[in-house]
Design an enzyme around this catalytic site. Structure first.
Site, PDB file in Angstrom:
ATOM      1  N   LYS A  82       0.830  -1.215   0.000  1.00  0.00           N
ATOM      2  CA  LYS A  82       0.000   0.000   0.000  1.00  0.00           C
ATOM      3  C   LYS A  82       0.864   1.265   0.000  1.00  0.00           C
ATOM      4  O   LYS A  82       0.650   2.179  -0.797  1.00  0.00           O
ATOM      5  CB  LYS A  82      -0.934   0.013   1.226  1.00  0.00           C
ATOM      6  N   ARG A 135      -8.905   0.834   9.962  1.00  0.00           N
ATOM      7  CA  ARG A 135      -8.506  -0.553  10.213  1.00  0.00           C
ATOM      8  C   ARG A 135      -9.534  -1.281  11.065  1.00  0.00           C
ATOM      9  O   ARG A 135      -9.371  -2.470  11.331  1.00  0.00           O
ATOM     10  CB  ARG A 135      -7.162  -0.575  10.950  1.00  0.00           C
ATOM     11  N   ARG A 150      11.609  -6.042   4.396  1.00  0.00           N
ATOM     12  CA  ARG A 150      11.387  -4.590   4.309  1.00  0.00           C
ATOM     13  C   ARG A 150      12.475  -3.822   5.073  1.00  0.00           C
ATOM     14  O   ARG A 150      12.846  -4.181   6.192  1.00  0.00           O
ATOM     15  CB  ARG A 150      10.005  -4.231   4.884  1.00  0.00           C
ATOM     16  N   ARG A 190      12.082  -2.378  10.700  1.00  0.00           N
ATOM     17  CA  ARG A 190      11.075  -2.031  11.700  1.00  0.00           C
ATOM     18  C   ARG A 190      10.957  -3.119  12.758  1.00  0.00           C
ATOM     19  O   ARG A 190      10.965  -4.294  12.440  1.00  0.00           O
ATOM     20  CB  ARG A 190       9.708  -1.839  11.012  1.00  0.00           C
ATOM     21  N   ARG A 227       0.340  -9.137  13.598  1.00  0.00           N
ATOM     22  CA  ARG A 227      -0.301  -8.160  12.710  1.00  0.00           C
ATOM     23  C   ARG A 227      -1.218  -8.834  11.702  1.00  0.00           C
ATOM     24  O   ARG A 227      -2.263  -8.298  11.363  1.00  0.00           O
ATOM     25  CB  ARG A 227       0.762  -7.313  11.999  1.00  0.00           C
TER      26      ARG A 227
HETATM   27  P1  ADP Z   1       1.804  -1.776   7.491  1.00  0.00           P
HETATM   28  O1  ADP Z   1       2.364  -0.859   6.436  1.00  0.00           O
HETATM   29  O2  ADP Z   1       2.715  -2.899   7.804  1.00  0.00           O
HETATM   30  O3  ADP Z   1       0.401  -2.225   7.211  1.00  0.00           O
HETATM   31  P2  ADP Z   1       1.463   0.614   9.042  1.00  0.00           P
HETATM   32  O4  ADP Z   1       2.706   1.366   8.788  1.00  0.00           O
HETATM   33  O5  ADP Z   1       0.244   0.981   8.290  1.00  0.00           O
HETATM   34  O6  ADP Z   1       1.770  -0.941   8.830  1.00  0.00           O
HETATM   35  O7  ADP Z   1       1.118   0.632  10.575  1.00  0.00           O
HETATM   36  C1  ADP Z   1       2.092   0.290  11.547  1.00  0.00           C
HETATM   37  C2  ADP Z   1       1.417   0.174  12.905  1.00  0.00           C
HETATM   38  O8  ADP Z   1       0.864   1.445  13.270  1.00  0.00           O
HETATM   39  C3  ADP Z   1       0.234  -0.788  12.971  1.00  0.00           C
HETATM   40  O9  ADP Z   1       0.631  -2.142  13.171  1.00  0.00           O
HETATM   41  C4  ADP Z   1      -0.521  -0.232  14.176  1.00  0.00           C
HETATM   42  O10 ADP Z   1       0.108  -0.575  15.395  1.00  0.00           O
HETATM   43  C5  ADP Z   1      -0.361   1.267  13.970  1.00  0.00           C
HETATM   44  N1  ADP Z   1      -1.464   1.804  13.145  1.00  0.00           N
HETATM   45  C6  ADP Z   1      -1.380   2.329  11.909  1.00  0.00           C
HETATM   46  N2  ADP Z   1      -2.588   2.701  11.447  1.00  0.00           N
HETATM   47  C7  ADP Z   1      -3.464   2.372  12.433  1.00  0.00           C
HETATM   48  C8  ADP Z   1      -4.888   2.461  12.556  1.00  0.00           C
HETATM   49  N3  ADP Z   1      -5.637   2.962  11.571  1.00  0.00           N
HETATM   50  N4  ADP Z   1      -5.458   2.033  13.714  1.00  0.00           N
HETATM   51  C9  ADP Z   1      -4.703   1.533  14.699  1.00  0.00           C
HETATM   52  N5  ADP Z   1      -3.380   1.404  14.641  1.00  0.00           N
HETATM   53  C10 ADP Z   1      -2.755   1.813  13.519  1.00  0.00           C
HETATM   54  P1  ADP Z   2       2.327  -1.907   3.172  1.00  0.00           P
HETATM   55  O1  ADP Z   2       2.326  -0.405   3.167  1.00  0.00           O
HETATM   56  O2  ADP Z   2       1.110  -2.491   2.528  1.00  0.00           O
HETATM   57  O3  ADP Z   2       2.575  -2.489   4.527  1.00  0.00           O
HETATM   58  P2  ADP Z   2       4.880  -1.644   1.793  1.00  0.00           P
HETATM   59  O4  ADP Z   2       4.565  -0.707   0.685  1.00  0.00           O
HETATM   60  O5  ADP Z   2       5.652  -1.130   2.937  1.00  0.00           O
HETATM   61  O6  ADP Z   2       3.544  -2.408   2.274  1.00  0.00           O
HETATM   62  O7  ADP Z   2       5.664  -2.888   1.127  1.00  0.00           O
HETATM   63  C1  ADP Z   2       6.210  -3.915   1.948  1.00  0.00           C
HETATM   64  C2  ADP Z   2       7.590  -4.314   1.397  1.00  0.00           C
HETATM   65  O8  ADP Z   2       7.420  -4.958   0.126  1.00  0.00           O
HETATM   66  C3  ADP Z   2       8.535  -3.156   1.157  1.00  0.00           C
HETATM   67  O9  ADP Z   2       9.837  -3.592   1.506  1.00  0.00           O
HETATM   68  C4  ADP Z   2       8.447  -2.879  -0.342  1.00  0.00           C
HETATM   69  O10 ADP Z   2       9.674  -2.422  -0.877  1.00  0.00           O
HETATM   70  C5  ADP Z   2       8.090  -4.240  -0.911  1.00  0.00           C
HETATM   71  N1  ADP Z   2       7.131  -4.175  -2.008  1.00  0.00           N
HETATM   72  C6  ADP Z   2       6.033  -3.408  -2.093  1.00  0.00           C
HETATM   73  N2  ADP Z   2       5.350  -3.634  -3.233  1.00  0.00           N
HETATM   74  C7  ADP Z   2       6.018  -4.596  -3.884  1.00  0.00           C
HETATM   75  C8  ADP Z   2       5.823  -5.293  -5.131  1.00  0.00           C
HETATM   76  N3  ADP Z   2       4.755  -5.037  -5.909  1.00  0.00           N
HETATM   77  N4  ADP Z   2       6.721  -6.229  -5.472  1.00  0.00           N
HETATM   78  C9  ADP Z   2       7.766  -6.512  -4.663  1.00  0.00           C
HETATM   79  N5  ADP Z   2       8.011  -5.889  -3.480  1.00  0.00           N
HETATM   80  C10 ADP Z   2       7.162  -4.950  -3.099  1.00  0.00           C
END
Ligand code: ADP
Ligand code: ADP
Ligand code: ZN
Length: 209
Positions: free
Chosen positions: A13, A88, A122, A155, A166
């Site tokens: 995302k 979420r 990541r 992270r 998660r």
């Molecule tokens: P990912 O990219 O792996 O989905 P995020 O960067 O979006 O993770 O979020 C990291 C952490 O921040 C989540 O695991 C949660 O602890 C917190 N967080 C982010 N967005 C929300 C939300 N909308 N509600 C509750 N916690 C959140």
């Molecule tokens: P989210 O925000 O959904 O948690 P991220 O954008 O942080 O996910 O992506 C998670 C990891 O996967 C990052 O290390 C990113 O560089 C990698 N990644 C994201 N999209 C792709 C893709 N389409 N193909 C391969 N790797 C990807």
């Protein structure tokens, strides 16, 4: 256009949001990034949420909703935004409906095997927040962000135990939003498995008027 990006952690995302924010002229609003910035700054919010985030649990709805409500009241996101990582929970979605009208919800669809591989490799820039990947998108210089020169780290919540937590949290509390938005006719599914460039292209086509 006001978009919500929905999908499991690691679906890409954030990566796709960063690549399409300029094309759509829609600012990228990531609750995860806002929380990580607060933690880095050791602000009261950061101190409050650090342990919860590191363990892979969700920050409480009240604090999260308040944060997004304030952010979406700002001028730059008056007409368009990409909301990444919010809502979420159903409570967050209901609150959002009370202060903003979302146009589309994009559901980033990817199997567990893909998201686990992405999360386990990541690497994040401490300075600009860009998401690198050990295998799929490695920085040219080890440990150094190719965008801004910042330091790159893994992270805390990308450790295996926190990832498992998660994914459980996603299934228990967030996945229900797929049907919630589908019923409202707002949902569009996108296959998040291919290369990021292909996902961006497919999303562009999907969003074309
Ligand atoms: P990912 O990219 O792996 O989905 P995020 O960067 O979006 O993770 O979020 C990291 C952490 O921040 C989540 O695991 C949660 O602890 C917190 N967080 C982010 N967005 C929300 C939300 N909308 N509600 C509750 N916690 C959140
Ligand atoms: P989210 O925000 O959904 O948690 P991220 O954008 O942080 O996910 O992506 C998670 C990891 O996967 C990052 O290390 C990113 O560089 C990698 N990644 C994201 N999209 C792709 C893709 N389409 N193909 C391969 N790797 C990807
Ligand atoms: Zn950087």
């Amino acid at each position: 256009m006001k978009l919500v990006f929905l999908g499991p952690p690691g679906a890409g995302k954030g990566t796709i949001a960063v690549r399409i924010t300029g094309i759509l002229n829609a600012p990228h609003v990531s609750t995860g990034n806002i929380f990580r910035e607060a933690i880095a700054a050791a602000s009261p919010l950061g101190l409050k949420v650090k342990a919860v985030i590191d363990e892979g649990r969700l920050v409480d709805d009240g604090a999260t909703i308040e944060l997004v409500r304030k952010r979406l009241a700002q001028d730059d996101v008056k007409d368009s935004y990409i909301l990444d990582g919010f809502p979420r929970t159903i409570a967050q979605a209901e609150a959002l409906a009370g202060f903003s009208v979302v146009d589309r919800v994009i559901n980033f669809d990817a199997p567990d095997s893909v998201v686990i591989e992405r999360l386990s490799g990541r690497l994040v820039c401490r300075k600009c927040g860009f998401n690198w990947h050990k295998t799929f998108n490695p920085p040219e210089k080890d440990g150094v962000c190719g965008k801004c020169g910042g330091e790159i780290y893994t992270r805390e919540d990308d450790r295996a135990e926190a990832v498992k937590k998660r994914l459980d949290v996603y299934r228990e509390q967030t996945a229900t939003l797929i049907e919630y938005y589908r019923k409202q006719g707002l949902l569009a599914d996108i296959d998040a498995s291919p290369d990021a460039g292909i996902v961006v292209e497919n999303l562009r086509k999907l969003l074309q008027p």
